[in-house]
Design an enzyme around this catalytic site. Structure first.
Site, PDB file in Angstrom:
ATOM      1  N   ALA A   1     -41.254 -28.672 -13.295  1.00  0.00           N
ATOM      2  CA  ALA A   1     -42.810 -28.983 -14.144  1.00  0.00           C
ATOM      3  C   ALA A   1     -43.292 -29.443 -13.115  1.00  0.00           C
ATOM      4  O   ALA A   1     -43.055 -30.218 -12.496  1.00  0.00           O
ATOM      5  CB  ALA A   1     -41.909 -29.445 -15.407  1.00  0.00           C
TER       6      ALA A   1
ATOM      7  N   GLU B   1     -36.093 -21.674 -13.894  1.00  0.00           N
ATOM      8  CA  GLU B   1     -36.139 -21.072 -15.935  1.00  0.00           C
ATOM      9  C   GLU B   1     -36.566 -19.391 -15.643  1.00  0.00           C
ATOM     10  O   GLU B   1     -36.340 -18.716 -16.880  1.00  0.00           O
ATOM     11  CB  GLU B   1     -36.307 -22.351 -16.819  1.00  0.00           C
ATOM     12  CG  GLU B   1     -35.355 -23.574 -16.916  1.00  0.00           C
ATOM     13  CD  GLU B   1     -35.236 -24.594 -17.700  1.00  0.00           C
ATOM     14  OE1 GLU B   1     -34.908 -24.826 -18.962  1.00  0.00           O
ATOM     15  OE2 GLU B   1     -36.747 -24.889 -17.620  1.00  0.00           O
TER      16      GLU B   1
END
Length: 273
Positions: A79, A127
């Site tokens: 992120a 991820e």
């Protein structure tokens, strides 16, 4: 720095993501393309990943997808924490569906997917790789889910996908310690599926995708569906899922062509339906 795909012209472009192909072999490449930020996933980039996945899903000529990176030092560092630092709680709530659509978009691609990982693949970056069916890493790879070290948890599927790969206890240790794992240990622990020399992850991922794509497109998608839906089910339920997937291919043009090609000792020309 890894090159962008093949000779194929871009089929989908945005500021932060490029889709190239599919080529003649049916392999397409989804390239994370925000190199100045080491592919940190901002809201805009998450939106682009979701749109790219929708484009790939709608293209029936795509047999296999390779997920790669144009950034020299990283696959994806997760992120965009600089952006997150400026978000209010209300902003974060509004941003969450966009983030989920990006990670879910990769996970739900109906065709086989191969991640080509080099450098850092951390947090949401790892991820994205975990959302793929197979992970090819090179010797520079460093992977991990360090979210608890910044006060959150893996939110792109990591708490669910990692234990499915390595077991609950190993996943707990990795997530709770937030530690980074270098390439050789990552292979030993099953965090990645193949380890190649530095700079070779993309080349090997594309080669592996090509070997997959030589097979029946109908069969590939049905096999992926059975593998994904059956995982974690008891055996009886899993066999019912497999039977349903078998029925989608047993009466297909690909099945007829595959059997005919085998008996005629020639390479099949898959109709893809």
């Amino acid at each position: 720095m890894p090159e962008l795909v093949s000779e194929s012209a871009p089929a989908f472009t945005s500021e932060f993501v490029t889709v190239r192909g599919p080529g003649a072999d049916g392999v397409a490449e989804l390239v994370l393309d925000r190199p100045k930020a080491m592919n940190a996933v901002s809201t805009a980039m998450a939106r682009a990943i979701g749109a790219a996945c929708a484009h790939l899903t709608a293209d029936e000529s795509v047999r296999v997808v390779v997920l790669s990176s144009s950034a020299g030092r990283a696959f994806c560092v997760g992120a965009d924490l600089k952006e997150r630092n400026a978000l209010s709680d209300a902003d974060l709530v509004r941003q969450r569906p966009t983030s989920r659509a990006a990670y879910g978009g990769v996970l739900e691609l109906p065709m086989p997917t191969v991640a080509a990982v080099h450098g850092f693949a951390l947090g949401g970056g790892f991820e994205l790789a975990l959302a793929c069916d197979v992970i090819v890493a090179d010797a520079t790879a460093v992977v991990g889910l360090p979210e608890v070290s910044v006060g959150v948890i893996p939110g792109g599927g990591g708490t669910q996908l990692l234990p499915r790969r390595v077991g609950a206890a190993r996943a707990a240790e990795l997530i709770f310690t937030a530690r980074r794992v270098e390439a050789a240990e990552a292979l030993a622990l099953g965090l990645v599926d193949a380890l190649v020399p530095a700079g070779e992850a993309r080349t090997e991922a594309l080669a592996l995708a090509g070997r997959m794509a030589a097979n029946s497109p109908v069969g590939l998608r049905a096999a992926k569906r059975a593998l994904r839906l059956g995982h974690g089910m008891d055996l009886t339920a899993g066999l019912e899922i497999e039977d349903a997937a078998w029925r989608t291919v047993a009466f297909s043009g690909d099945r007829a062509e595959g059997v005919a090609a085998f008996n005629e000792k020639r390479r099949p020309q898959w109709p893809g339906r």
